[in-house]
Design a protein around this motif. Structure first.
Motif, PDB file in Angstrom:
ATOM      1  N   LEU A  23       0.838  -1.210   0.000  1.00 49.43           N
ATOM      2  CA  LEU A  23       0.000   0.000   0.000  1.00 49.43           C
ATOM      3  C   LEU A  23       0.873   1.261   0.000  1.00 49.43           C
ATOM      4  O   LEU A  23       0.581   2.237  -0.693  1.00 49.43           O
ATOM      5  CB  LEU A  23      -0.941  -0.004   1.218  1.00 49.43           C
ATOM      6  CG  LEU A  23      -1.881   1.188   1.329  1.00 49.43           C
ATOM      7  CD1 LEU A  23      -2.859   1.254   0.161  1.00 49.43           C
ATOM      8  CD2 LEU A  23      -2.677   1.166   2.636  1.00 49.43           C
ATOM      9  N   GLY A  30       1.227   6.634  -6.920  1.00 52.55           N
ATOM     10  CA  GLY A  30       0.082   7.501  -7.243  1.00 52.55           C
ATOM     11  C   GLY A  30       0.468   8.950  -7.047  1.00 52.55           C
ATOM     12  O   GLY A  30       0.183   9.815  -7.894  1.00 52.55           O
ATOM     13  N   LEU A  31       1.168   9.215  -5.934  1.00 51.30           N
ATOM     14  CA  LEU A  31       1.575  10.596  -5.638  1.00 51.30           C
ATOM     15  C   LEU A  31       2.547  11.101  -6.698  1.00 51.30           C
ATOM     16  O   LEU A  31       2.432  12.237  -7.173  1.00 51.30           O
ATOM     17  CB  LEU A  31       2.205  10.655  -4.239  1.00 51.30           C
ATOM     18  CG  LEU A  31       2.640  12.025  -3.747  1.00 51.30           C
ATOM     19  CD1 LEU A  31       1.462  12.999  -3.739  1.00 51.30           C
ATOM     20  CD2 LEU A  31       3.235  11.945  -2.346  1.00 51.30           C
ATOM     21  N   ALA A  34       0.631  12.000  -9.667  1.00 52.36           N
ATOM     22  CA  ALA A  34      -0.115  13.248  -9.466  1.00 52.36           C
ATOM     23  C   ALA A  34       0.819  14.445  -9.635  1.00 52.36           C
ATOM     24  O   ALA A  34       0.440  15.465 -10.231  1.00 52.36           O
ATOM     25  CB  ALA A  34      -0.745  13.247  -8.075  1.00 52.36           C
ATOM     26  N   LEU A  37       1.512  15.083 -13.268  1.00 55.70           N
ATOM     27  CA  LEU A  37       0.411  15.714 -14.009  1.00 55.70           C
ATOM     28  C   LEU A  37       0.397  17.230 -13.784  1.00 55.70           C
ATOM     29  O   LEU A  37      -0.061  17.990 -14.616  1.00 55.70           O
ATOM     30  CB  LEU A  37      -0.931  15.094 -13.603  1.00 55.70           C
ATOM     31  CG  LEU A  37      -1.201  13.691 -14.165  1.00 55.70           C
ATOM     32  CD1 LEU A  37      -2.538  13.154 -13.656  1.00 55.70           C
ATOM     33  CD2 LEU A  37      -1.195  13.682 -15.687  1.00 55.70           C
ATOM     34  N   VAL A  61      -2.419  -1.041  -6.407  1.00 50.82           N
ATOM     35  CA  VAL A  61      -3.529  -0.852  -5.461  1.00 50.82           C
ATOM     36  C   VAL A  61      -4.518  -2.020  -5.560  1.00 50.82           C
ATOM     37  O   VAL A  61      -4.992  -2.542  -4.558  1.00 50.82           O
ATOM     38  CB  VAL A  61      -4.288   0.494  -5.619  1.00 50.82           C
ATOM     39  CG1 VAL A  61      -3.475   1.652  -5.111  1.00 50.82           C
ATOM     40  CG2 VAL A  61      -4.751   0.742  -7.023  1.00 50.82           C
ATOM     41  N   VAL A 336     -12.009   9.384 -13.004  1.00 46.31           N
ATOM     42  CA  VAL A 336     -10.925   9.136 -12.050  1.00 46.31           C
ATOM     43  C   VAL A 336     -11.468   9.319 -10.617  1.00 46.31           C
ATOM     44  O   VAL A 336     -11.105   8.573  -9.701  1.00 46.31           O
ATOM     45  CB  VAL A 336      -9.721  10.072 -12.321  1.00 46.31           C
ATOM     46  CG1 VAL A 336      -8.556   9.716 -11.413  1.00 46.31           C
ATOM     47  CG2 VAL A 336      -9.287   9.981 -13.784  1.00 46.31           C
ATOM     48  N   HIS A 340     -11.625   6.378  -7.764  1.00 49.72           N
ATOM     49  CA  HIS A 340     -11.045   6.478  -6.414  1.00 49.72           C
ATOM     50  C   HIS A 340     -12.088   6.268  -5.320  1.00 49.72           C
ATOM     51  O   HIS A 340     -11.797   5.617  -4.324  1.00 49.72           O
ATOM     52  CB  HIS A 340     -10.293   7.807  -6.239  1.00 49.72           C
ATOM     53  CG  HIS A 340      -8.919   7.757  -6.847  1.00 49.72           C
ATOM     54  ND1 HIS A 340      -8.668   8.201  -8.115  1.00 49.72           N
ATOM     55  CD2 HIS A 340      -7.742   7.259  -6.388  1.00 49.72           C
ATOM     56  CE1 HIS A 340      -7.386   8.002  -8.408  1.00 49.72           C
ATOM     57  NE2 HIS A 340      -6.799   7.426  -7.371  1.00 49.72           N
ATOM     58  N   VAL A 343     -12.626   2.240  -5.702  1.00 48.50           N
ATOM     59  CA  VAL A 343     -11.537   1.319  -5.345  1.00 48.50           C
ATOM     60  C   VAL A 343     -10.909   1.716  -4.002  1.00 48.50           C
ATOM     61  O   VAL A 343     -10.594   0.869  -3.174  1.00 48.50           O
ATOM     62  CB  VAL A 343     -10.478   1.252  -6.466  1.00 48.50           C
ATOM     63  CG1 VAL A 343      -9.417   0.217  -6.123  1.00 48.50           C
ATOM     64  CG2 VAL A 343     -11.134   0.894  -7.793  1.00 48.50           C
ATOM     65  N   ALA A 348     -10.669  -0.512  -0.829  1.00 45.72           N
ATOM     66  CA  ALA A 348      -9.442  -0.402  -0.032  1.00 45.72           C
ATOM     67  C   ALA A 348      -9.768  -0.090   1.424  1.00 45.72           C
ATOM     68  O   ALA A 348      -9.101  -0.563   2.344  1.00 45.72           O
ATOM     69  CB  ALA A 348      -8.527   0.676  -0.613  1.00 45.72           C
ATOM     70  N   ARG A 422      -5.361  17.790  -5.765  1.00 47.67           N
ATOM     71  CA  ARG A 422      -5.370  16.327  -5.684  1.00 47.67           C
ATOM     72  C   ARG A 422      -4.024  15.822  -5.139  1.00 47.67           C
ATOM     73  O   ARG A 422      -3.966  14.945  -4.276  1.00 47.67           O
ATOM     74  CB  ARG A 422      -5.665  15.723  -7.059  1.00 47.67           C
ATOM     75  CG  ARG A 422      -5.839  14.206  -7.026  1.00 47.67           C
ATOM     76  CD  ARG A 422      -4.633  13.437  -7.529  1.00 47.67           C
ATOM     77  NE  ARG A 422      -4.285  13.763  -8.884  1.00 47.67           N
ATOM     78  CZ  ARG A 422      -4.821  13.187  -9.948  1.00 47.67           C
ATOM     79  NH1 ARG A 422      -5.708  12.254  -9.802  1.00 47.67           N
ATOM     80  NH2 ARG A 422      -4.433  13.545 -11.147  1.00 47.67           N
ATOM     81  N   VAL A 430      -1.032   8.827   1.488  1.00 46.52           N
ATOM     82  CA  VAL A 430       0.285   8.180   1.559  1.00 46.52           C
ATOM     83  C   VAL A 430       0.749   8.137   3.021  1.00 46.52           C
ATOM     84  O   VAL A 430       1.234   7.115   3.508  1.00 46.52           O
ATOM     85  CB  VAL A 430       1.322   8.936   0.691  1.00 46.52           C
ATOM     86  CG1 VAL A 430       2.662   8.215   0.710  1.00 46.52           C
ATOM     87  CG2 VAL A 430       0.816   9.063  -0.741  1.00 46.52           C
TER      88      VAL A 430
END
Ligand code: HEM
Ligand code: HEM
Length: 452
Positions: A23, A30-31, A34, A37, A61, A336, A340, A343, A348, A422, A430
């Motif tokens: 995890l 993921g971070l 982000a 992006l 994940v 998206v 989230h 999931v 999760a 985000r 995290v």
């Protein structure tokens, strides 16, 4: 700790520790995604480019965090529910080793650029085979345990956990077109249909049965009373299997696939309200007047919050299957956000709750820190709620702009504020994952206070 221990519950403990370790890795990727992006030119190392690390994030994940929790749960919960020892603890430990090695190879290969480029089916053929082997070994262990049962009644959690695994095995093999090792796909539009048949079944027949099955296991125990209705639990199970298995084409409403396929997927997507609401009615009536018990049970709190997100997902999902709605919501951050809350908020959250709920039982010690687990809960809840608000807003801005003929690139500067938010709020998730790993690690390693 022995490599292939036969000590009772050793496999489940190792699974839970691996899951929380994954995890941390998964959410960190993921971070990083982000951040990229927001600042696309920041990272230039090929191994860390967005196109490579995005599938690392999604695969980890789903398969590494929720999947590993799923395996650990099967090894512990099935024996308890059927009143028989696990068929083979050693086999369970071997299964986990194979699984973890396959996952490490998955991360390295994806980062090195080896991909079959189909969502949630990116992994190359040898890894597909390894994953199928792991599911098969888990199925053998579970089914053999059930065959030796001393309890005649198969509680609904057994149905969900075992059916989820069996259907996932078939889905994984077909969806990854394992008979075509070099591409892992078929050709043309047929492949899009196959890929989304597979993709939505990963969600519907892997993540969902696990999460719903565990809510059925944990909430009655937290409330201290039996499940409200066994009949409803079966109605929910069979309607889920009947409807969820063929709604994948709702991902392709904007694509040139046959109209009848779109119609089937839309009608059954609306029908999905039935299994979702049946399960929730059953679970919430079990918890009626007993919500207070959640204050003293942090695992239960995670699971209950997961069911609330399931409710929202179960309303939003059917609505966004309608072509008129998708005209605004497709191809942008709305999806998206949905991904989230579904999931992360639903599956999760329940996976984390499962770990916190079962750990004291398995170790016969209290959690290392209930307070830290509570902090983890709030960090995760804050994170997923912010993702929902921020990404849905971004999606609406994008969707309405495109609908009004605005070009994609002119929208990008306006998106920045949402993408920054985000990234910032994602830090809490995290951080929560790191706290969760520390807490689970310490709960397993420290001597701790015995459970009453
Ligand atoms: C309960 C009924 C549900 C329905 C009818 C539904 C419907 C949909 C639809 C129509 C899309 C595609 C949207 C688009 O591309 O425009 C979608 C995407 C998605 N859904 Fe759901 N959903 C449901 C539940 C769930 C659940 C329970 C999960 C997770 C456990 C989930 C996870 C996802 C994910 C990850 C995507 C993004 C897929 C991608 O494009 O990569 N959904 N859903
Ligand atoms: C357990 C926690 C998490 C879960 C279960 C999860 C799940 C997912 C899923 C299913 C997708 C695919 C979405 C789609 O295709 O529509 C995704 C994409 C993504 N996630 Fe996560 N995520 C988690 C945590 C995070 C965190 C903490 C961050 C950032 C701080 C993050 C950032 C991203 C980004 C940047 C993408 C790619 C979105 C895009 O392509 O536009 N995720 N995540």
């Amino acid at each position: 700790m022995k490599l292939l221990s036969s000590e009772p519950y050793s496999a489940t403990k190792a699974c839970f520790l691996s899951a929380v370790g994954w995890l941390v890795v998964a959410t960190s990727f993921g971070l990083l995604g982000a951040i990229e992006l927001v600042a696309p030119d920041l990272v230039t190392i090929p191994w860390l480019l967005f196109g490579r690390i995005r599938p690392v994030h999604t695969n980890l994940v789903m398969f590494a965090f929720i999947g590993t929790t799923y395996l650990g749960t099967v090894f512990y919960v099935i024996p308890r529910l059927v009143r028989a020892p696990l068929f083979s603890e050693r086999l369970a430990n071997l299964t986990l080793w194979a699984w973890n090695l396959a996952l490490v190879a998955a991360v390295i290969s994806l980062m090195a650029g080896y991909t079959q480029a189909r969502e949630y089916a990116e992994l190359v053929w040898p890894l597909d085979i390894a994953i199928l082997a792991v599911f098969a070994l888990t199925l053998i262990n579970g089914l053999e345990t059930i065959r030796r049962r001393t309890e005649n009644l198969l509680y609904v959690t057994v149905w969900y956990l075992m059916a989820g695994l069996a259907i996932t095995w078939i889905n994984y093999a077909i969806g990854n077109a394992v008979w075509n090792p070099s591409t892992g796909s078929v050709t043309g539009i047929l492949d899009a249909i196959l890929a989304w048949f597979y993709g939505h079944n990963v969600i519907g027949m892997f993540l969902t049965p696990f999460a719903v099955g565990m809510a059925y296991y944990i909430l009655p125990r937290v409330s201290g009373r039996p499940l409200y209705s066994h009949t409803l639990s079966l109605v929910g199970f069979w309607s889920l299997v009947a409807l969820y298995t063929h709604i994948g084409s709702h991902h392709l409403i904007q694509a040139p696939i046959p109209t009848w396929l779109k119609v089937v997927s839309i009608v059954d997507s609306i029908g999905m309200i039935i299994p979702v609401m049946v399960a929730l009615t059953n679970l919430w009536l079990t918890m009626k007047d007993r919500l207070g018990t959640l204050h003293t049970n942090v695992g239960g709190k995670f699971v209950f919050a997961g069911t609330v997100w399931y409710f929202l997902v179960g309303i939003q999902g059917p609505l966004q299957s309608l072509p008129t709605v998708q005209r605004v919501t497709h191809f942008n951050n709305w999806v998206v956000a949905h991904a989230h809350i579904a999931v992360l908020g639903f599956s999760a959250m329940i996976a984390m709750g499962t770990i916190y709920f079962l750990l004291p039982e398995i170790t016969e010690k209290k959690l290392y820190s209930e307070r830290l687990a509570d902090v983890h809960y709030w960090l995760m809840l804050f994170g997923v709620t912010s993702f929902f608000v921020v990404l849905t807003s971004a999606g609406l801005v994008q969707g309405n702009a495109w609908l009004n003929g605005e070009t994609v690139y002119r929208m990008l500067p306006q998106l920045n504020v949402y993408l920054i938010l985000r990234g910032l709020t994602g830090i809490t998730i995290v951080l929560g994952a790191v706290i969760g790993f520390f807490n689970v690690f310490m709960s397993l390693m420290s001597r701790g206070e015995a459970t009453p």
